[in-house]
Design a protein around this motif. Structure first.
Motif, short mmCIF file in Angstrom:
data_model
loop_
_atom_site.label_atom_id
_atom_site.label_comp_id
_atom_site.label_asym_id
_atom_site.label_seq_id
_atom_site.Cartn_x
_atom_site.Cartn_y
_atom_site.Cartn_z
N GLU A 57 1.74 -1.95 -0.06
CA GLU A 57 1.02 -1.10 -0.57
C GLU A 57 0.00 -0.66 0.72
O GLU A 57 -1.05 -0.20 0.58
CB GLU A 57 0.61 -0.36 -1.40
CG GLU A 57 1.88 -0.31 -2.27
CD GLU A 57 1.77 0.16 -3.74
OE1 GLU A 57 1.45 1.67 -4.05
OE2 GLU A 57 2.15 -0.90 -4.98
N PHE A 58 -0.51 -1.66 1.54
CA PHE A 58 -1.52 -2.13 1.93
C PHE A 58 -1.21 -2.84 3.79
O PHE A 58 0.07 -3.38 3.74
CB PHE A 58 -2.72 -3.31 1.45
CG PHE A 58 -3.43 -2.51 -0.10
CD1 PHE A 58 -4.49 -2.32 -0.17
CD2 PHE A 58 -2.33 -3.46 -1.11
CE1 PHE A 58 -4.78 -1.66 -1.12
CE2 PHE A 58 -3.04 -3.35 -2.02
CZ PHE A 58 -4.17 -1.49 -2.43
N SER A 59 -2.20 -2.23 4.85
CA SER A 59 -2.46 -2.07 5.39
C SER A 59 -2.81 -3.87 6.38
O SER A 59 -2.94 -5.03 4.69
CB SER A 59 -3.13 -1.15 6.75
OG SER A 59 -4.40 -1.67 6.46
N GLY A 94 -8.68 1.65 16.01
CA GLY A 94 -8.98 2.51 15.01
C GLY A 94 -9.05 1.70 13.84
O GLY A 94 -8.58 0.58 13.79
N GLU A 95 -9.09 2.45 12.61
CA GLU A 95 -9.51 1.55 11.12
C GLU A 95 -8.81 0.64 10.83
O GLU A 95 -7.36 1.66 11.64
CB GLU A 95 -9.96 2.78 10.02
CG GLU A 95 -11.17 2.05 9.42
CD GLU A 95 -11.93 2.72 9.17
OE1 GLU A 95 -11.93 3.90 8.79
OE2 GLU A 95 -12.76 2.38 8.57
N SER A 96 -8.71 -0.43 9.77
CA SER A 96 -7.65 -1.23 9.47
C SER A 96 -7.16 0.67 7.87
O SER A 96 -8.00 0.90 7.72
CB SER A 96 -8.66 -2.74 9.12
OG SER A 96 -7.60 -2.57 7.85
N LYS A 115 -1.51 2.87 12.35
CA LYS A 115 -1.82 2.12 13.98
C LYS A 115 -0.14 1.70 13.92
O LYS A 115 1.17 2.60 14.37
CB LYS A 115 -2.42 1.81 14.30
CG LYS A 115 -3.71 2.60 13.93
CD LYS A 115 -5.14 1.22 15.11
CE LYS A 115 -5.20 0.01 13.71
NZ LYS A 115 -4.97 -0.07 12.72
N SER A 116 0.04 1.36 12.22
CA SER A 116 1.66 0.34 12.49
C SER A 116 2.39 1.32 12.07
O SER A 116 3.36 1.19 12.33
CB SER A 116 1.42 -1.05 11.07
OG SER A 116 0.61 -1.66 11.85
N ALA A 117 1.98 2.15 10.95
CA ALA A 117 2.62 2.94 10.61
C ALA A 117 3.50 4.12 11.41
O ALA A 117 4.77 4.16 12.02
CB ALA A 117 2.40 3.71 9.27
#
Ligand code: ATP
Ligand code: ATP
Ligand code: MG
Ligand code: MG
Lengths: 308, 340
Positions: A150-152, B42-44, B48-50
């Motif tokens: 659930e985390f980046s 951009g912020e972690s 972006k990956s989504a």
């Protein structure tokens, strides 16, 4: 007294083949590495991808079979039946934030795991500690009940940082600790690491490809290529006065944050690459291995062939 | 002018948390042209990956709304079978996370072969193997013959990443999405991989979406840059403008956090506060306002939109006109903006 001393470390992985799957050769992942780290110091390990940095870190952690050499932590020899209480003093933040976190565990269990192994905390105390640790790395307390997926990427890396500092170890091996983070969170984690270091007199072995981060963080730096050191020196010596051709090439390849310099950089890199190709055999033996390190100042050592 | 290679319109990608869906990508519109490198920074956790996964059709549980037009065809929510015709072929991605993208139980060579064979059914096996070895060489993998038979866990972090890159470029994609393609690589190999991506662009006219935290890589590679914060695009500009004349407070803060090579900084600049989690994201007003609490509330727009401040340069919310860092002199700043 020296905190960590690595002497002639070799880690070889067998290559198997043939019908009997016998050992036919070996990958010399680490092939004769020597270095020392003083307490309170941040020591950078940089170099070619695949040159043996992670393997070196894992050897110190006791996670690899060592082919040859000795590793001392203080005056204790680590690689002969290591003691558990020393293992608590050395922690590692792993390069891959995805695979190093158990996907089936919640964040609270991941971070509290080392606490549970070594400290006897009540549920409430544990929760508070985990909450504090999460806050230190810039995550909210509600993260506690979530699962890693659930985390980046960057958020996961911070969970790994929180776990590694949970026991306040003496030595932390950080393998690419901030490469998954945006520069602001990176700054937050790096500032925090520096504060924590001062507060607890921590020692860091800092593995990274990001040379501006290495320059910002490290006191001394070792440069690896193909299982060996090519150069070691203070941060100033490595950046201002690189001697080995591989170090020179590495420093030349650092991306520049001004887009206007693109052309200039490309030309300069071409030039260094040419110098690299032309002088390769002045710096490496016929197997492409670096020579023994020779001191050129008290702190600066370079892998150069014997003269004469 | 010809159509953009990729045209994203009002994309919204939401994840389910408990009973509700929360948007991680929230009304994003973006174009990528042929022969163009668009960088997304951009912020972690900003989405972006989504966004990348949405374009690739790889989010199986997320809700996707809006349009993703690839070569004029909307590929949002098309059936997997349809999507597979594009994926790994015309459209491919270098994943941020090599270990989960690779099958741990299969040799590296076979994994590349699986992608190759999908779109080259008639290529004989020996030819494919030769091509795979060549690919491994092109991504600078040492001992490619040997690595062909190795398993992912036997490779270093950077070698795994290069295997992912080899898979992504195997079929010479028209659109390549590269999510942190070089973070695990040393700078010399990084430079060579970036050259490889540039070649793809120059030789085939491919479009590239480059997602990275390394602003040096952005400066060296990108034609245009989009900056994301909390699921939204907050600034878009060509690369020179973004670095020489950044406007949005988030972009300016980000640029000031970079550790500089030729300068010894005692403390690095950090953005105030922490990133709200997906569930607690403010969904109205300026999403960045909580990170710059020293700014007066009425500098923000009520419903901030991207507006074009100069040709091709877009900025969200009016707060950029007044923004100053807390340690800057406010009078000076206000004076500056009224002057220009
Ligand atoms: N378990 C293993 N079995 C076989 N070979 C291995 C194993 N682990 C590492 N190696 C090999 O050892 C060499 C060094 O790997 P290591 O992971 O230490 O490199 P690294 O310097 O950390 O690289 P990177 O910067 O890419 O992470 C590589 O050639 C790798 O393939
Ligand atoms: N499968 C999921 N379920 C729930 N939330 C998710 C899921 N995947 C991502 N998220 C959340 O969506 C947000 C965006 O994540 P994403 O991975 O796109 O970030 P990112 O911009 O790529 O960050 P990074 O730079 O760290 O890789 C984050 O808040 C993350 O926690
Ligand atoms: Mg490594
Ligand atoms: Mg990501």
């Amino acid at each position: 007294m020296t905190l960590l001393k690595v002497e002639d470390l070799k880690v070889h992985f067998p290559i198997r083949g043939g019908i009997l799957n016998r050992k036919i050769d070996a990958i010399r992942a680490v092939d004769g590495v020597n270095f020392e780290i003083e307490p309170g110091e941040t020591y950078g390990l940089v170099g070619e991808s695949g040159s043996g940095k992670t393997t070196t870190g894992k050897a110190v952690m006791g996670l690899n079979n060592i082919t040859n050499g000795e590793i001392y932590f203080g005056d204790e020899l680590l690689n002969k039946g290591n003691k558990v209480n020393i293992r608590k003093d050395i922690q590692m933040i792993f390069q891959d934030p995805y695979s190093s976190l158990n996907p089936r565990k919640r964040v609270i269990d991941i971070i509290a795991e080392p606490l549970r192994n070594y400290e006897n905390l009540s549920k409430d105390e544990e929760k508070k500690r985990v909450k504090d640790l999460l806050e230190k790395v810039g995550l909210t307390a509600e993260s506690m009940l979530k699962y890693p997926h659930e985390f980046s990427g960057g958020q996961r890396q911070r969970i790994g940082v929180a776990r590694a500092i949970a026991l306040e170890p003496k030595l932390i091996i950080m393998d690419e600790p901030v490469s998954a983070l945006d520069v602001s969170v990176q700054a937050q984690v790096l500032n925090f690491m520096q504060d924590l270091q001062k507060e607890l007199n921590l020692t860091y072995l800092f593995i990274s490809h990001d040379l501006s981060v290495v320059k910002h963080m490290c006191d001394r730096i070792g440069i690896m290529y193909n299982g060996r050191y090519v150069e070691e020196g203070t941060t100033k010596e490595i950046f201002n006065d690189p001697q080995h051709i591989y170090t020179k090439r590495l420093v030349a390849a650092i991306p520049d944050i001004d887009p206007k310099n693109r052309k200039e950089n490309t030309n300069f890199r071409e030039q260094v690459k040419e110098e690299y190709t032309n002088s390769y055999y002045d710096y490496f033996d016929e197997d492409g291995l670096a020579y023994q390190l020779k001191p050129i100042t008290d702190t600066h050592r370079v892998a150069l062939p014997e003269r004469g | 002018m010809s159509n953009p290679l990729l045209e994203i319109k009002n994309l919204k990608t939401s994840f389910r948390i408990g009973e509700e869906y929360y948007a991680a990508v929230d009304d994003v519109s973006l174009n990528v042209n042929e022969n163009e490198v668009l960088a997304i920074v951009g912020e972690s956790g900003s989405g972006k990956s989504a966004l990348a996964f949405s374009v690739m059709g790889l989010h199986n549980r997320a809700k996707i709304e809006g349009e993703i037009n690839f070569k004029g065809r909307n590929i949002a929510n098309i059936p997997t079978k349809e999507m597979n015709k594009f994926r790994g072929n015309e459209l491919s991605m270098i994943f941020q996370d090599p270990l989960t993208a690779l099958n741990p139980l299969m040799e590296v060579g076979r994994q590349i072969d699986e992608v190759l064979i999908l779109h080259n059914k008639n290529m004989p096996k020996s030819k494919r193997k030769k091509y795979i070895i060549e690919l491994l060489e092109r991504v600078e993998i040492p001992r490619p013959q040997h690595v062909y038979n190795q398993f992912p866990h036997e490779l270093s972090g950077g070698m795994r990443q290069r295997v992912i890159i080899a898979i992504a470029i195997a079929n010479q994609p028209e659109l390549l999405i590269a999510d942190e393609p070089t973070t695990a690589l040393d700078v010399t190999i990084q430079a060579q991989i970036l050259d490889l991506i540039r070649e793809l662009k120059d030789d085939l006219g491919s479009g590239v979406i480059l997602i990275t935290h390394d602003l040096g890589v952005v400066a060296e590679m990108a034609d245009r840059v989009a900056v994301m914060y909390a699921g939204e695009i907050v600034e878009v500009a060509d690369v020179d403008t973004l670095f020489s004349d950044p406007q949005h407070p988030y972009t300016r803060s980000l640029l000031s956090s970079i550790p500089l090579l030729d300068d010894v900084q005692d403390k690095l600049h950090v953005i105030h506060g922490i990133v709200p989690s997906l569930k607690n994201l403010p969904r109205t007003g300026c999403r960045f306002s909580s990170r710059i609490p020293w700014m007066d509330e009425d500098v923000h727009e009520e419903n901030p939109e991207l507006s074009e401040v100069s040709p091709g340069h877009f900025v969200r919310c009016t707060c950029y006109k007044h923004f100053y860092f807390p340690d800057e002199n406010k009078e000076e700043q206000d004076h500056d903006t009224t002057k220009s």
